[in-house]
Design an enzyme around this catalytic site. Sequence first.
Site, PDB file in Angstrom:
ATOM      1  CB  THR A  13      -0.933  -0.009   1.242  1.00 19.14           C
ATOM      2  OG1 THR A  13      -1.665  -1.218   1.211  1.00 19.14           O
ATOM      3  CG2 THR A  13      -1.883   1.160   1.229  1.00 19.14           C
ATOM      4  N   GLY A 187     -11.169  -2.033   6.779  1.00 25.31           N
ATOM      5  CA  GLY A 187      -9.747  -2.225   6.449  1.00 25.31           C
ATOM      6  C   GLY A 187      -8.814  -1.357   7.264  1.00 25.31           C
ATOM      7  CE  LYS A 205       2.459   4.609  14.530  1.00 24.61           C
ATOM      8  NZ  LYS A 205       1.029   4.556  14.257  1.00 24.61           N
ATOM      9  N   GLY A 302      -2.317   5.188   5.959  1.00 25.71           N
ATOM     10  CA  GLY A 302      -2.902   5.216   4.621  1.00 25.71           C
ATOM     11  C   GLY A 302      -1.864   5.458   3.550  1.00 25.71           C
TER      12      GLY A 302
HETATM   13  N1  HSE Z   1      -1.972   0.707  12.236  1.00 21.44           N
HETATM   14  C1  HSE Z   1      -1.668   2.084  12.442  1.00 21.44           C
HETATM   15  C2  HSE Z   1      -2.923   2.855  12.825  1.00 21.44           C
HETATM   16  C3  HSE Z   1      -1.088   2.751  11.242  1.00 21.44           C
HETATM   17  O1  HSE Z   1      -3.990   2.287  12.929  1.00 21.44           O
HETATM   18  O2  HSE Z   1      -2.791   4.054  13.050  1.00 21.44           O
HETATM   19  C4  HSE Z   1       0.330   2.462  11.017  1.00 21.44           C
HETATM   20  O3  HSE Z   1       1.113   2.928  12.073  1.00 21.44           O
END
Ligand code: HSE
Length: 437
Positions: A13, A187, A205, A302
């Site tokens: 993606t 999704g 993070k 995204g």
């Molecule tokens: N899976 C993460 C979210 C995105 O839902 O924010 C990628 O860090």
Amino acid sequence: MREINIGLLGYGTVGTGVAKLLIENKEILTARVGAHLNLKWIADIDTETERGIRLPDGILIKDAHKVVSDPEIDIVIEMIGGEGIAKDLIVKTIENGKHIVTANKALLAGHGNVLFAAAAKKGVDLAFEASVGGCMPTIKSMRESLVANHINAMTGILNGTCNYILSKIADEGITFQEALAEAQKHGYAEADPTLDVGGFDTAHKIAILTALAYGMEINLKDVFVEGISKITPLDIEFAEQFGYRIKLLAISKYENGRVEARVHPTMIPFDNLLASIKGTVNAITISADAVGDILLYGHGAGMMPTASAALSDIVDIARNILSGAVGRVPALSYQQENIRRIPILPIDELVTHYYLRFSALDRPGVLSTISGIIGKYGISLQSVHQKGRKMNGAVPLVMLSHAAREADVKRALNEINALDVVSNEAVLIRIENEKLD
Ligand code: HSE
């Protein structure tokens, strides 16, 4: 005009988004960089699936090693993810003297110290804007715009899936499982949603941001992590009655040489800007001595938002190459020799306010027994609430504490959970409210 050759590893993606920007926005990129950013190779095990982009003939190949070994490649973009092959390829890229751009927060949170040191030693850039908060320019803001500040705190909504789920529970009164199913249907959540809902993605993070903010080594293992799977519509309803929203927050603070780094569902007052962030977006407040607070907001995941962040790194590196100034901005903001090992405060030593909910039998003396135990551990209560109907003979009993030490609260809860008059484990949700004493 000079060409900067780029190799992309991973055509999923976000990889597709990177290719799209490099090809479809080529003109504007060339005008801004003053060189052609030439996508020379894309490597992926799947070279068949149609991604909706017209690629130049022959650039999509299966062999990632060919990309990282090609002497003409200047910048490698790792969009494979995970800690296996992605790590090997990043190490190889650095060894081969090429710059690397990645969105791989799990890898950096776990192995960043070694990888950043290796890149610095080799004199190449390892850039990672896309690893935190998607399109929000979090790392660049902290490393460059706020470079003259002491950063004191960061409070962020850094996982869109969790924020979507919590918003759904709050707005529609559905259960966690139902909201998760909705997220999966759209999704948003991963096939295995544990990384998201368990808080681990957020922890990756904030581990990276904590290192960047305070000049310390990345220390993922000491970041406290609690996910959102136990959050119920009932707790959200109580929170609203007290003027709070429940968000999965990443909280990082630096005070008097002590660092807090924690991820957990948190009650925040309605007037906290983060309380109004709904759905899949991310937001982060950064507090620093010269500027006060700044707030970043945007799509944290995204295809195109994450690709946009990766492109900002690619352009930074390309500009550095053109001006012969590689390594100009240190990866973790501090020069490598100034990065310290600072311990993270154990969660038991946290002092904050607590929301506690018990399921207790509606009988004389139960409230005084529970509050007696709480008092015994030196925890002072701000208010006590009993509302609602009996369910299986029990009623919800909610207490809001004054500032208390987490270890004391946990000891009190262990004792209360063992009482015959209490069914179900007590619910504990931490409160962040600067206006409380
Ligand atoms: N899976 C993460 C979210 C995105 O839902 O924010 C990628 O860090």
